[in-house]
Design a protein around this motif. Structure first.
Motif, PDB file in Angstrom:
ATOM      1  N   VAL A  97     -22.559   6.252 -11.604  1.00 34.77           N
ATOM      2  CA  VAL A  97     -21.928   6.168 -10.292  1.00 34.77           C
ATOM      3  C   VAL A  97     -22.435   7.370  -9.514  1.00 34.77           C
ATOM      4  CG1 VAL A  97     -19.763   6.229  -9.005  1.00 34.77           C
ATOM      5  CG2 VAL A  97     -19.893   4.985 -11.173  1.00 34.77           C
ATOM      6  N   SER A  98     -23.313   7.134  -8.565  1.00 32.30           N
ATOM      7  CA  SER A  98     -24.027   8.231  -7.917  1.00 32.30           C
ATOM      8  C   SER A  98     -23.249   8.891  -6.788  1.00 32.30           C
ATOM      9  CB  SER A  98     -25.376   7.734  -7.370  1.00 32.30           C
ATOM     10  OG  SER A  98     -25.177   6.677  -6.456  1.00 32.30           O
ATOM     11  N   ASP A  99     -22.237   8.228  -6.235  1.00 30.66           N
ATOM     12  CA  ASP A  99     -21.494   8.780  -5.099  1.00 30.66           C
ATOM     13  C   ASP A  99     -20.570   9.894  -5.584  1.00 30.66           C
ATOM     14  OD1 ASP A  99     -20.052   9.363  -2.837  1.00 30.66           O
ATOM     15  OD2 ASP A  99     -19.575   7.284  -2.347  1.00 30.66           O
ATOM     16  N   PRO A 100     -20.789  11.157  -5.163  1.00 34.75           N
ATOM     17  CA  PRO A 100     -19.909  12.244  -5.608  1.00 34.75           C
ATOM     18  C   PRO A 100     -18.482  12.107  -5.097  1.00 34.75           C
ATOM     19  CG  PRO A 100     -21.427  13.019  -3.913  1.00 34.75           C
ATOM     20  CD  PRO A 100     -21.869  11.635  -4.286  1.00 34.75           C
ATOM     21  N   LYS A 101     -18.261  11.231  -4.118  1.00 37.77           N
ATOM     22  CA  LYS A 101     -16.914  11.025  -3.585  1.00 37.77           C
ATOM     23  C   LYS A 101     -16.183   9.887  -4.306  1.00 37.77           C
ATOM     24  CE  LYS A 101     -18.421  10.465   0.694  1.00 37.77           C
ATOM     25  NZ  LYS A 101     -19.861  10.737   0.527  1.00 37.77           N
ATOM     26  N   ALA A 102     -16.712   9.445  -5.438  1.00 39.43           N
ATOM     27  CA  ALA A 102     -16.173   8.269  -6.112  1.00 39.43           C
ATOM     28  C   ALA A 102     -14.723   8.444  -6.545  1.00 39.43           C
ATOM     29  CB  ALA A 102     -17.040   7.905  -7.319  1.00 39.43           C
ATOM     30  N   ASN A 103     -14.358   9.635  -7.027  1.00 36.95           N
ATOM     31  CA  ASN A 103     -12.963   9.846  -7.422  1.00 36.95           C
ATOM     32  C   ASN A 103     -12.035   9.696  -6.228  1.00 36.95           C
ATOM     33  OD1 ASN A 103     -12.510  10.383 -10.270  1.00 36.95           O
ATOM     34  ND2 ASN A 103     -13.770  12.204 -10.038  1.00 36.95           N
ATOM     35  N   ALA A 104     -12.401  10.291  -5.088  1.00 33.10           N
ATOM     36  CA  ALA A 104     -11.554  10.196  -3.897  1.00 33.10           C
ATOM     37  C   ALA A 104     -11.412   8.743  -3.446  1.00 33.10           C
ATOM     38  CB  ALA A 104     -12.131  11.053  -2.775  1.00 33.10           C
ATOM     39  N   ILE A 105     -12.492   7.990  -3.513  1.00 35.38           N
ATOM     40  CA  ILE A 105     -12.437   6.570  -3.144  1.00 35.38           C
ATOM     41  C   ILE A 105     -11.498   5.823  -4.088  1.00 35.38           C
ATOM     42  CG2 ILE A 105     -13.795   4.438  -3.021  1.00 35.38           C
ATOM     43  CD1 ILE A 105     -16.178   6.236  -2.141  1.00 35.38           C
ATOM     44  N   GLY A 106     -11.571   6.148  -5.373  1.00 33.13           N
ATOM     45  CA  GLY A 106     -10.680   5.519  -6.345  1.00 33.13           C
ATOM     46  C   GLY A 106      -9.227   5.888  -6.121  1.00 33.13           C
ATOM     47  N   TYR A 107      -8.960   7.177  -5.817  1.00 28.28           N
ATOM     48  CA  TYR A 107      -7.584   7.582  -5.524  1.00 28.28           C
ATOM     49  C   TYR A 107      -7.033   6.765  -4.356  1.00 28.28           C
ATOM     50  CZ  TYR A 107      -8.864  11.929  -8.056  1.00 28.28           C
ATOM     51  OH  TYR A 107      -9.296  12.849  -8.976  1.00 28.28           O
ATOM     52  N   GLU A 108      -7.854   6.588  -3.331  1.00 31.71           N
ATOM     53  CA  GLU A 108      -7.414   5.849  -2.145  1.00 31.71           C
ATOM     54  C   GLU A 108      -7.072   4.401  -2.509  1.00 31.71           C
ATOM     55  OE1 GLU A 108      -8.944   6.099   2.315  1.00 31.71           O
ATOM     56  OE2 GLU A 108     -10.314   4.894   1.087  1.00 31.71           O
ATOM     57  N   MET A 109      -7.900   3.782  -3.336  1.00 31.43           N
ATOM     58  CA  MET A 109      -7.637   2.395  -3.737  1.00 31.43           C
ATOM     59  C   MET A 109      -6.360   2.287  -4.558  1.00 31.43           C
ATOM     60  SD  MET A 109     -11.533   1.163  -4.676  1.00 31.43           S
ATOM     61  CE  MET A 109     -11.009  -0.513  -5.094  1.00 31.43           C
ATOM     62  N   LEU A 110      -6.181   3.207  -5.516  1.00 32.34           N
ATOM     63  CA  LEU A 110      -4.992   3.174  -6.371  1.00 32.34           C
ATOM     64  C   LEU A 110      -3.724   3.427  -5.561  1.00 32.34           C
ATOM     65  CD1 LEU A 110      -6.418   5.157  -9.422  1.00 32.34           C
ATOM     66  CD2 LEU A 110      -5.628   2.780  -9.475  1.00 32.34           C
ATOM     67  N   ALA A 111      -3.777   4.410  -4.650  1.00 36.52           N
ATOM     68  CA  ALA A 111      -2.591   4.726  -3.846  1.00 36.52           C
ATOM     69  C   ALA A 111      -2.250   3.598  -2.882  1.00 36.52           C
ATOM     70  CB  ALA A 111      -2.809   6.039  -3.107  1.00 36.52           C
ATOM     71  N   THR A 112      -3.274   2.938  -2.337  1.00 35.10           N
ATOM     72  CA  THR A 112      -3.017   1.805  -1.452  1.00 35.10           C
ATOM     73  C   THR A 112      -2.235   0.718  -2.181  1.00 35.10           C
ATOM     74  OG1 THR A 112      -5.022   2.240  -0.160  1.00 35.10           O
ATOM     75  CG2 THR A 112      -4.117   0.020  -0.042  1.00 35.10           C
ATOM     76  N   GLN A 113      -2.624   0.437  -3.427  1.00 39.29           N
ATOM     77  CA  GLN A 113      -1.897  -0.549  -4.228  1.00 39.29           C
ATOM     78  C   GLN A 113      -0.472  -0.091  -4.503  1.00 39.29           C
ATOM     79  OE1 GLN A 113      -4.252  -1.107  -7.759  1.00 39.29           O
ATOM     80  NE2 GLN A 113      -5.995  -1.968  -6.640  1.00 39.29           N
ATOM     81  N   GLN A 114      -0.326   1.216  -4.835  1.00 36.64           N
ATOM     82  CA  GLN A 114       1.000   1.733  -5.154  1.00 36.64           C
ATOM     83  C   GLN A 114       1.921   1.719  -3.927  1.00 36.64           C
ATOM     84  OE1 GLN A 114       0.701   5.176  -7.600  1.00 36.64           O
ATOM     85  NE2 GLN A 114       2.921   5.427  -7.844  1.00 36.64           N
ATOM     86  N   LEU A 115       1.376   2.079  -2.779  1.00 34.02           N
ATOM     87  CA  LEU A 115       2.182   2.056  -1.562  1.00 34.02           C
ATOM     88  C   LEU A 115       2.629   0.653  -1.192  1.00 34.02           C
ATOM     89  CD1 LEU A 115       0.274   4.657   0.653  1.00 34.02           C
ATOM     90  CD2 LEU A 115       2.676   4.812  -0.037  1.00 34.02           C
ATOM     91  N   SER A 116       1.761  -0.326  -1.449  1.00 31.12           N
ATOM     92  CA  SER A 116       2.122  -1.710  -1.127  1.00 31.12           C
ATOM     93  C   SER A 116       3.309  -2.187  -1.955  1.00 31.12           C
ATOM     94  CB  SER A 116       0.917  -2.632  -1.353  1.00 31.12           C
ATOM     95  OG  SER A 116       0.613  -2.753  -2.726  1.00 31.12           O
ATOM     96  N   ARG A 117       3.457  -1.616  -3.165  1.00 29.82           N
ATOM     97  CA  ARG A 117       4.600  -1.984  -4.007  1.00 29.82           C
ATOM     98  C   ARG A 117       5.883  -1.282  -3.596  1.00 29.82           C
ATOM     99  NH1 ARG A 117       0.470  -1.628  -8.090  1.00 29.82           N
ATOM    100  NH2 ARG A 117       1.159   0.474  -8.704  1.00 29.82           N
ATOM    101  N   LEU A 118       5.736  -0.205  -2.801  1.00 29.12           N
ATOM    102  CA  LEU A 118       6.934   0.535  -2.354  1.00 29.12           C
ATOM    103  C   LEU A 118       7.535  -0.059  -1.102  1.00 29.12           C
ATOM    104  CD1 LEU A 118       5.704   4.216  -2.883  1.00 29.12           C
ATOM    105  CD2 LEU A 118       7.203   2.881  -4.368  1.00 29.12           C
ATOM    106  N   THR A 119       6.778  -0.927  -0.414  1.00 27.35           N
ATOM    107  CA  THR A 119       7.254  -1.488   0.856  1.00 27.35           C
ATOM    108  C   THR A 119       7.783  -2.902   0.667  1.00 27.35           C
ATOM    109  OG1 THR A 119       5.015  -2.246   1.364  1.00 27.35           O
ATOM    110  CG2 THR A 119       5.672  -0.089   2.199  1.00 27.35           C
TER     111      THR A 119
END
Length: 303
Positions: free
Chosen positions: A281-303
């Motif tokens: 995975v060559s993108d050094p921002k990959a962890n941040a992108i993953g955090y955003e995806m995981l949090a988006t899913q988690q927030l959707s479950r809170l609403t």
């Protein structure tokens, strides 16, 4: 607004920005700085000289202030440059340190909104939720559908100071099988810089080393380039040897290499006889992108 931040030892990353994890404090506003935050009675600027390695990033406010730069950049990118903004943060910890997630989340929470100015624009953010995820696992979230079909796979995150390894079983992290080795890119660079100074009487910087390993043009003598490549090969081999000592056998399990160091080491790793099947995975921002995806899913479950 959801903002994901990867607090690397070498660089701070969001899904859209990356900057060196270096910070300078000033009593008065520096006249020539490109980016300035006024917070806590001081002026802060980003520095090309990274902060010393901190295993516990909650010891002082410096990583919080680096986070304010990340937040300000993301808010400005979204057109939010004034007024109160409600912000949810998605951050991460190395898998071996994930047990400290509650403490890390608490580090970012404030009883009152955080007021500061960014490039003379007043900003105020109220941090609502702080989600903490395991590094390495987050970086491969975009490939999760494929990983669910894989019985066992290791993720090796080569960062600035540490190399973190995590086992995925059918795409799910096994936090009982995770290790953090202090053998990242900064460690290698320090060794190379010392060796070049001793053997060639030359002073080089991290940027020289990256340029040589990535095949970019430099004016360095061939003998210096040769030493850099040889040292990098030894460091890459050393990482694989340490993994084998931890019973991480990459001859019998596929591996995904991530992190800023994976791009540097790719030519040295992908043809190694100690690795049967590797992807990168060559993108050094990959962890941040993953955090955003995981949090988006988690927030959707809170609403």
């Amino acid at each position: 607004m959801l903002i994901a931040i990867d607090h690397g030892n070498y660089a701070i990353k969001t899904p859209r920005f990356s900057f060196v994890a270096g910070l300078s404090e000033h009593a008065t506003k520096p006249p020539l700085a490109d980016e300035v935050i006024e917070y806590g009675g001081s002026y802060w600027t980003l520095s090309g000289r990274r902060l010393p390695y901190m295993r516990d990033k909650t010891r002082d406010d410096r990583h919080f202030i680096l986070s304010l730069f990340a937040i300000a950049k993301e808010l400005a990118n979204a057109g939010c440059t004034s007024g109160m903004e409600k912000v949810d943060l998605a951050v991460g910890l190395p898998p071996e340190h994930y047990k400290l997630r509650d403490r890390f989340a608490q580090y970012f929470k404030r009883a009152e909104p955080v007021s500061f100015s960014y490039n003379d624009h007043p900003m105020s953010v109220s941090i609502q939720h702080v989600f903490v995820y395991p590094q390495a696992y987050a970086a491969v979230i975009p490939q999760s559908s494929q990983l669910l079909k894989t019985l066992r796979m290791f993720v090796v995150d080569i960062g600035g100071i540490t190399t973190d390894v995590l086992l995925l079983r059918n795409g799910k992290p096994d936090l009982q099988v995770c290790r953090s080795l202090e053998s990242g890119v900064i460690t290698m660079n320090n060794e190379i810089i010392g060796k070049i100074s001793a053997e060639h009487d030359m002073k080089i910087e991290d940027e020289h080393i990256s340029a040589v390993l990535l095949g970019r043009e430099t004016i360095l003598p061939d003998c210096v380039k040769k030493t850099i490549r040889e040292c990098a090969q030894m460091h890459a081999n050393g990482i694989l040897d340490q993994l084998r000592e931890l019973q991480v056998d990459l001859r019998t399990n596929p591996v995904i290499f991530i992190g800023g160091g994976s791009a540097l080491f790719r030519p040295l790793l992908e043809h190694s006889p100690l690795i049967a099947q590797a992807s990168f995975v060559s993108d050094p921002k990959a962890n941040a992108i993953g955090y955003e995806m995981l949090a988006t899913q988690q927030l959707s479950r809170l609403t």
